[in-house]
Design a protein around this motif. Structure first.
Motif, short mmCIF file in Angstrom:
data_model
loop_
_atom_site.label_atom_id
_atom_site.label_comp_id
_atom_site.label_asym_id
_atom_site.label_seq_id
_atom_site.Cartn_x
_atom_site.Cartn_y
_atom_site.Cartn_z
N GLN A 142 -7.88 9.76 -0.40
CA GLN A 142 -7.34 9.04 0.76
C GLN A 142 -7.28 7.54 0.49
OE1 GLN A 142 -10.16 10.49 3.73
NE2 GLN A 142 -8.47 11.44 4.89
N PHE A 143 -8.37 7.02 -0.07
CA PHE A 143 -8.40 5.58 -0.30
C PHE A 143 -7.36 5.15 -1.33
CE2 PHE A 143 -9.79 1.48 -1.85
CZ PHE A 143 -10.05 0.82 -0.65
N LEU A 144 -7.21 5.93 -2.38
CA LEU A 144 -6.19 5.59 -3.37
C LEU A 144 -4.79 5.68 -2.76
CD1 LEU A 144 -7.73 7.27 -6.56
CD2 LEU A 144 -7.60 4.81 -6.01
N SER A 145 -4.59 6.58 -1.82
CA SER A 145 -3.31 6.65 -1.10
C SER A 145 -3.11 5.40 -0.25
CB SER A 145 -3.25 7.89 -0.21
OG SER A 145 -3.16 9.04 -0.99
N PHE A 190 -0.66 -3.45 7.74
CA PHE A 190 0.19 -2.26 7.66
C PHE A 190 -0.53 -1.08 8.26
CE2 PHE A 190 -2.58 -2.07 4.07
CZ PHE A 190 -2.79 -0.73 3.82
N THR A 191 0.25 -0.08 8.60
CA THR A 191 -0.31 1.19 9.08
C THR A 191 -0.11 2.22 7.98
OG1 THR A 191 0.19 0.65 11.37
CG2 THR A 191 -0.15 2.98 10.86
N SER A 192 -1.19 2.89 7.64
CA SER A 192 -1.16 3.92 6.61
C SER A 192 -0.51 5.17 7.17
CB SER A 192 -2.59 4.22 6.14
OG SER A 192 -2.64 5.43 5.44
N ALA A 193 0.53 5.63 6.51
CA ALA A 193 1.19 6.87 6.93
C ALA A 193 0.29 8.07 6.68
CB ALA A 193 2.51 7.03 6.19
N SER A 194 -0.52 8.01 5.62
CA SER A 194 -1.35 9.16 5.27
C SER A 194 -2.57 9.31 6.17
CB SER A 194 -1.79 9.08 3.81
OG SER A 194 -2.62 7.96 3.60
N THR A 195 -3.06 8.20 6.73
CA THR A 195 -4.25 8.29 7.58
C THR A 195 -3.97 7.96 9.04
OG1 THR A 195 -4.92 5.98 7.31
CG2 THR A 195 -5.72 7.57 5.65
N GLY A 196 -2.87 7.27 9.30
CA GLY A 196 -2.55 6.84 10.66
C GLY A 196 -3.32 5.61 11.10
N HIS A 197 -4.14 5.05 10.24
CA HIS A 197 -4.93 3.87 10.59
C HIS A 197 -4.20 2.59 10.22
CE1 HIS A 197 -8.53 5.92 11.88
NE2 HIS A 197 -8.52 6.68 10.77
N ARG A 198 -4.52 1.56 10.98
CA ARG A 198 -3.95 0.22 10.74
C ARG A 198 -4.97 -0.58 9.92
NH1 ARG A 198 0.37 -2.55 10.72
NH2 ARG A 198 0.19 -4.75 11.17
N PHE A 199 -4.46 -1.28 8.89
CA PHE A 199 -5.32 -2.06 8.00
C PHE A 199 -4.87 -3.52 7.97
CE2 PHE A 199 -5.64 2.27 6.56
CZ PHE A 199 -6.99 2.42 6.31
N LYS A 253 -2.00 2.62 -2.45
CA LYS A 253 -0.57 2.77 -2.79
C LYS A 253 0.32 2.37 -1.62
CE LYS A 253 -1.14 6.42 -6.23
NZ LYS A 253 -0.91 7.82 -6.55
N GLU A 254 -0.08 2.73 -0.42
CA GLU A 254 0.69 2.36 0.77
C GLU A 254 0.67 0.85 0.99
OE1 GLU A 254 0.25 6.41 3.40
OE2 GLU A 254 -1.39 4.96 3.42
N ALA A 255 -0.47 0.24 0.70
CA ALA A 255 -0.58 -1.22 0.82
C ALA A 255 0.40 -1.89 -0.15
CB ALA A 255 -2.02 -1.66 0.53
N GLU A 256 0.43 -1.38 -1.36
CA GLU A 256 1.35 -1.92 -2.36
C GLU A 256 2.80 -1.71 -1.95
OE1 GLU A 256 2.88 -3.69 -5.87
OE2 GLU A 256 1.01 -3.89 -4.76
N ALA A 257 3.10 -0.53 -1.42
CA ALA A 257 4.46 -0.25 -0.96
C ALA A 257 4.85 -1.18 0.19
CB ALA A 257 4.59 1.21 -0.52
N HIS A 258 3.91 -1.46 1.09
CA HIS A 258 4.13 -2.40 2.18
C HIS A 258 4.52 -3.77 1.63
CE1 HIS A 258 3.10 -5.07 5.55
NE2 HIS A 258 2.20 -5.63 4.78
N LYS A 259 3.73 -4.23 0.69
CA LYS A 259 3.95 -5.55 0.10
C LYS A 259 5.27 -5.58 -0.68
CE LYS A 259 1.41 -9.01 -2.56
NZ LYS A 259 0.13 -9.29 -3.23
N ARG A 260 5.49 -4.59 -1.50
CA ARG A 260 6.69 -4.54 -2.35
C ARG A 260 7.97 -4.45 -1.52
NH1 ARG A 260 6.60 -6.35 -7.44
NH2 ARG A 260 4.46 -6.13 -8.09
#
Length: 166
Positions: free
Chosen positions: A126-129, A75-84, A132-139
């Protein structure tokens, strides 16, 4: 036209070509030519119901595989713009790091590997965000799967089930 082989494989998993033979009549319609099992031959209605159930099971399994593949794609983090990356190990590592942050308020930053920019340093917030974004991606992908699965289970039309896509 009922796929008799699919229906029989669904009704009697583990059977082999020694247990029954399916052939085609002059019109190209399949029929059970030989039955070598000590139970009655299933009726046309039972075969139709079994084929529908088999199609549903097959489609649900396909959708589940595609959903999981999409989750694992990252996923790509909206808060950081990085891809994980977000494979099984990545998910476990994110959870472990999040627990460490929650357990130790003195930890103020986390170094984490991104797919687009290598290792980056993120603040605690940032990391906690990101978590949360990872969880939102999965959910969100799981919710899509659940909806598609419900559509498959509710359908009684073979062609509709076959046509459903991820």
């Amino acid at each position: 036209m009922v796929n008799i082989l699919l229906a029989l494989q669904y009704l009697f998993p583990g059977t082999t070509t020694r247990d029954y033979i399916v052939a085609l009549n002059a019109d190209g319609k399949p029929y059970i030519e030989q039955w070598n099992m000590p139970i009655p031959i299933p009726s046309d209605e039972e075969l139709m119901a079994a084929e529908l159930a088999a199609l549903k099971e097959k489609k649900i399994n396909e959708l589940n595989r595609k959903c999981n593949a999409e989750i694992l794609r990252g996923f790509t983090s909206a808060s950081t713009g990085h891809r994980f990356s977000f494979g099984q190990e990545d998910q476990a590592n994110l959870t472990q790091q999040m627990l460490l942050l929650l357990n130790d308020p003195n930890l103020s930053s986390v170094e984490w590997k991104t797919e687009d920019s290598g290792v980056q340093t993120f603040t605690r917030e940032q990391f906690l965000s990101i978590v949360k974004e990872a969880e939102a991606h999965k959910r969100s992908l799981m919710a899509q799967y659940w909806k598609k699965k419900a559509n498959v289970l509710e359908s009684s039309d073979r062609d509709t089930i076959k046509a459903m896509e991820w």
